[in-house]
Design an enzyme around this catalytic site. Structure first.
Site, PDB file in Angstrom:
ATOM      1  CB  CYS A 141       1.827   8.727 -14.711  1.00 23.66           C
ATOM      2  SG  CYS A 141       1.977   9.419 -16.371  1.00 23.66           S
ATOM      3  CB  CYS A 195      -1.567   8.812 -18.430  1.00 30.82           C
ATOM      4  SG  CYS A 195       0.044   8.166 -18.905  1.00 30.82           S
TER       5      CYS A 195
END
Length: 84
Positions: free
Chosen positions: A10, A13
């Site tokens: 995501c 991340c």
């Protein structure tokens, strides 16, 4: 040194990986030579590392962060501690 970023890939991340790369550049460490930066997306592997809330960061098998995007200063401290 092996730095693992645990999460589904995501935006958070990616922010963690960007902060890690920024710190590596500051410390003049080369990704691939001095440090392996690895993405862990498999939930079973993440839980085996002790990461249950993403994003998580594991350095040389030690969980150092979970559930937040760590600041560059935090990451720098973790890396410098491991280099001693």
């Amino acid at each position: 040194m092996i730095i693992e970023v645990c999460g589904p890939g995501c935006a958070r991340c990616h922010a963690v990986k960007d902060n890690i790369r920024k710190v590596l550049k500051e410390l003049d460490l080369k990704e691939g030579d001095d440090v392996a930066l690895v993405e862990i997306k498999d939930p079973k592997t993440m839980s085996a590392r002790g990461v249950f809330i993403t994003p998580g960061v594991v350095i040389d098998g030690v969980k150092v962060s979970e559930g937040k995007v760590p600041r560059a200063e935090e990451i720098k401290g973790w890396i410098e501690e491991r280099r001693k």
